[in-house]
Enzyme design. Structure first.
Site, PDB file in Angstrom:
ATOM      1  N   SER A 116       0.826  -1.195   0.000  1.00  0.00           N
ATOM      2  CA  SER A 116       0.000   0.000   0.000  1.00  0.00           C
ATOM      3  C   SER A 116       0.864   1.250   0.000  1.00  0.00           C
ATOM      4  CB  SER A 116      -0.858  -0.035   1.266  1.00  0.00           C
ATOM      5  OG  SER A 116      -1.358   1.235   1.550  1.00  0.00           O
ATOM      6  N   TYR A 140      -2.162  -1.082  10.584  1.00  0.00           N
ATOM      7  CA  TYR A 140      -2.384  -1.612   9.236  1.00  0.00           C
ATOM      8  C   TYR A 140      -1.143  -1.391   8.376  1.00  0.00           C
ATOM      9  CZ  TYR A 140      -4.153  -1.593   4.435  1.00  0.00           C
ATOM     10  OH  TYR A 140      -4.318  -1.806   3.092  1.00  0.00           O
ATOM     11  N   LYS A 144       1.796  -3.992   6.499  1.00  0.00           N
ATOM     12  CA  LYS A 144       2.242  -3.927   5.102  1.00  0.00           C
ATOM     13  C   LYS A 144       3.763  -3.805   5.034  1.00  0.00           C
ATOM     14  CE  LYS A 144      -1.810  -4.135   3.165  1.00  0.00           C
ATOM     15  NZ  LYS A 144      -2.193  -5.356   2.450  1.00  0.00           N
TER      16      LYS A 144
HETATM   17  N1  UFG Z   1     -11.447  11.670   4.033  1.00  0.00           N
HETATM   18  C1  UFG Z   1     -12.439  12.564   4.422  1.00  0.00           C
HETATM   19  N2  UFG Z   1     -13.586  12.044   4.977  1.00  0.00           N
HETATM   20  C2  UFG Z   1     -13.785  10.712   5.145  1.00  0.00           C
HETATM   21  C3  UFG Z   1     -12.754   9.811   4.752  1.00  0.00           C
HETATM   22  C4  UFG Z   1     -11.598  10.340   4.207  1.00  0.00           C
HETATM   23  O1  UFG Z   1     -12.288  13.772   4.295  1.00  0.00           O
HETATM   24  O2  UFG Z   1     -14.835  10.304   5.662  1.00  0.00           O
HETATM   25  C5  UFG Z   1     -10.230  12.223   3.398  1.00  0.00           C
HETATM   26  C6  UFG Z   1      -8.950  11.864   4.146  1.00  0.00           C
HETATM   27  O3  UFG Z   1      -8.674  12.803   5.146  1.00  0.00           O
HETATM   28  C7  UFG Z   1      -7.937  11.883   2.990  1.00  0.00           C
HETATM   29  C8  UFG Z   1      -8.742  11.411   1.777  1.00  0.00           C
HETATM   30  O4  UFG Z   1     -10.107  11.635   2.131  1.00  0.00           O
HETATM   31  O5  UFG Z   1      -7.494  13.193   2.745  1.00  0.00           O
HETATM   32  C9  UFG Z   1      -8.560   9.947   1.475  1.00  0.00           C
HETATM   33  O6  UFG Z   1      -8.802   9.190   2.645  1.00  0.00           O
HETATM   34  P1  UFG Z   1      -9.034   7.597   2.613  1.00  0.00           P
HETATM   35  O7  UFG Z   1      -9.331   7.154   3.993  1.00  0.00           O
HETATM   36  O8  UFG Z   1     -10.015   7.263   1.554  1.00  0.00           O
HETATM   37  O9  UFG Z   1      -7.630   7.057   2.105  1.00  0.00           O
HETATM   38  P2  UFG Z   1      -6.195   7.237   2.753  1.00  0.00           P
HETATM   39  O10 UFG Z   1      -5.340   7.821   1.684  1.00  0.00           O
HETATM   40  O11 UFG Z   1      -6.181   7.898   4.040  1.00  0.00           O
HETATM   41  O12 UFG Z   1      -5.792   5.762   3.074  1.00  0.00           O
HETATM   42  C10 UFG Z   1      -6.198   4.725   2.236  1.00  0.00           C
HETATM   43  C11 UFG Z   1      -6.434   3.517   3.109  1.00  0.00           C
HETATM   44  C12 UFG Z   1      -5.156   3.004   3.624  1.00  0.00           C
HETATM   45  C13 UFG Z   1      -4.241   2.783   2.513  1.00  0.00           C
HETATM   46  C14 UFG Z   1      -4.046   4.077   1.781  1.00  0.00           C
HETATM   47  C15 UFG Z   1      -3.114   3.973   0.627  1.00  0.00           C
HETATM   48  O13 UFG Z   1      -7.244   3.871   4.210  1.00  0.00           O
HETATM   49  O14 UFG Z   1      -5.412   1.806   4.273  1.00  0.00           O
HETATM   50  O15 UFG Z   1      -5.296   4.509   1.285  1.00  0.00           O
HETATM   51  O16 UFG Z   1      -3.451   2.888  -0.130  1.00  0.00           O
HETATM   52  F1  UFG Z   1      -3.079   2.355   2.999  1.00  0.00           F
END
Ligand code: UFG
Length: 346
Positions: A116, A140, A144
């Site tokens: 990831s 998590y 990885k």
């Molecule tokens: N976000 C919001 N509101 C939400 C959820 C997310 O504003 O309800 C924002 C987060 O702050 C971030 C973006 O949307 O800026 C993306 O967030 P995600 O949770 O969708 O994805 P992340 O990049 O934080 O992390 C995801 C997975 C991880 C993985 C990573 C990279 O959660 O497990 O992508 O693959 F490792």
């Protein structure tokens, strides 16, 4: 389970590269990848503990793969219910160690590992190239990272192993048929499943985590990649494994190389679903990077693979899946869901 799997692995014709074991194959990424591999003529064995996935996805993969459906084999692995973060450690680490041991025993020494972009932690700059330092910000991410390191050690100790670590950025979207897609259990953690559930009316509003990042509109920037592109990325990685004796243990990013902010993603989804989605701006989520996107050159050059879809395609396909399956694979009044709920109460 190990016994069944060992038997299966032993029975696979040794010279035949066309058998692929897909762990987590009933899940979101696994089901799309399994379908892609079946359509390319591979024989696919899915192993899944159905912890955060549904058997219905496997049935739909069989339907979508037409005549290739006969090449799909499905094993249910027993799921363990333990509190997080032990859950991640148990499932990801022990599960992987058992699998690697079993693979070594039966002489199957080729692995594509689902890593990831989380291993880049808070990168000093973007885009992230595969040689950036890696770090973990949560359990998590740590699993990885550990498995990446274990894979490196394993390959170093026994050069017969060929290992590719695929660092996924943010997979979104669904198969264009709208038959398979992401269906997380409980309240989604990730942005797009959450957005999707607001759009179908399952959740009242989206919370945007942080609007004061140093980005174009103040919200977090990520590299969203269509799950179909991710699926073809796996098939490119497999080709590379089969064709490259001295691949060693190599990491590749699977991303588009383009960053999109939370608000841009929401706007694209609003366009796709034709609705305005209620949202509320809140504080930053702890541990979130401000901006993360992939350098794609290594995958392009060495795997001959490039993501094709843009965010409008991703949102269109995700809305198609969501509008056809607003409750995912199990509508709330289905008999399976009722049995599930009563089992949980017991
Ligand atoms: N976000 C919001 N509101 C939400 C959820 C997310 O504003 O309800 C924002 C987060 O702050 C971030 C973006 O949307 O800026 C993306 O967030 P995600 O949770 O969708 O994805 P992340 O990049 O934080 O992390 C995801 C997975 C991880 C993985 C990573 C990279 O959660 O497990 O992508 O693959 F490792």
């Amino acid at each position: 389970m190990n016994h069944q799997l060992r038997k299966m692995l032993n029975e696979m014709p040794r010279e035949c590269a066309r058998w692929i074991l897909v762990t987590g194959g009933a899940g979101y990424i696994g089901s799309h990848t399994a379908l892609q591999l079946l359509l390319e003529g591979y024989k696919v064995v899915i192993v899944d503990n159905l912890d955060n996935s549904d058997e219905e996805a496997v049935k739909r993969v069989v339907d979508l793969s037409g005549k290739h459906g006969v090449n799909l084999y499905f094993f249910k692995a027993v799921g363990e219910s333990v509190a997080k973060p032990l859950h991640y450690y148990s499932n990801n680490l022990i599960g992987t160690l058992n699998l690697l041991e079993l693979m070594a025993d039966v002489g199957c020494k080729k692995l594509v590992f689902s890593s990831s972009a989380t291993v880049y932690g808070q990168p000093k700059s973007v885009p992230c190239t595969e040689d950036f330092p890696v770090e973990a910000l949560n359990p998590y991410g740590r699993t990885k990272l550990f498995i990446e390191e274990i894979s490196r050690d394993l390959q170093y100790s026994d050069p017969e192993w060929r290992i590719i670590l695929l660092r996924y950025f943010n997979p979104v979207g669904a198969h264009p048929s709208g038959l398979i897609g992401e269906d997380p259990r409980g309240i989604p953690n990730n942005l797009m499943p959450f957005v999707q559930q607001v759009a179908v009316g399952r959740l009242p509003e989206l919370t945007v985590f942080g609007s004061d990042y140093n980005t174009r509109d103040g919200t977090g920037v990520r590299d969203y990649i269509h799950v179909q592109d991710l699926a073809t990325g796996h098939s490119a990685a497999l080709q590379k494994l089969f064709n490259t004796k001295d691949i060693g243990c190599a990491a590749y990013n699977l991303g588009t190389g383009r960053g999109t902010s939370v608000l841009e993603m929401v706007a694209a989804f609003e366009k796709a679903c034709g609705k305005i989605l209620p949202l509320r701006i809140a504080d930053r989520r702890p541990g979130d990077a401000s901006e993360l996107f992939a350098a794609t050159e290594k995958a392009e050059k060495e795997l001959g693979w490039k993501a094709e879809s843009g965010i409008d395609d991703m949102c269109r396909d995700q809305w198609n899946w969501a509008s056809r399956n607003p409750w995912g694979y199990r509508p709330p009044h289905s008999i399976e869901a009722i049995i599930d709920a009563s089992n949980k109460q017991a």
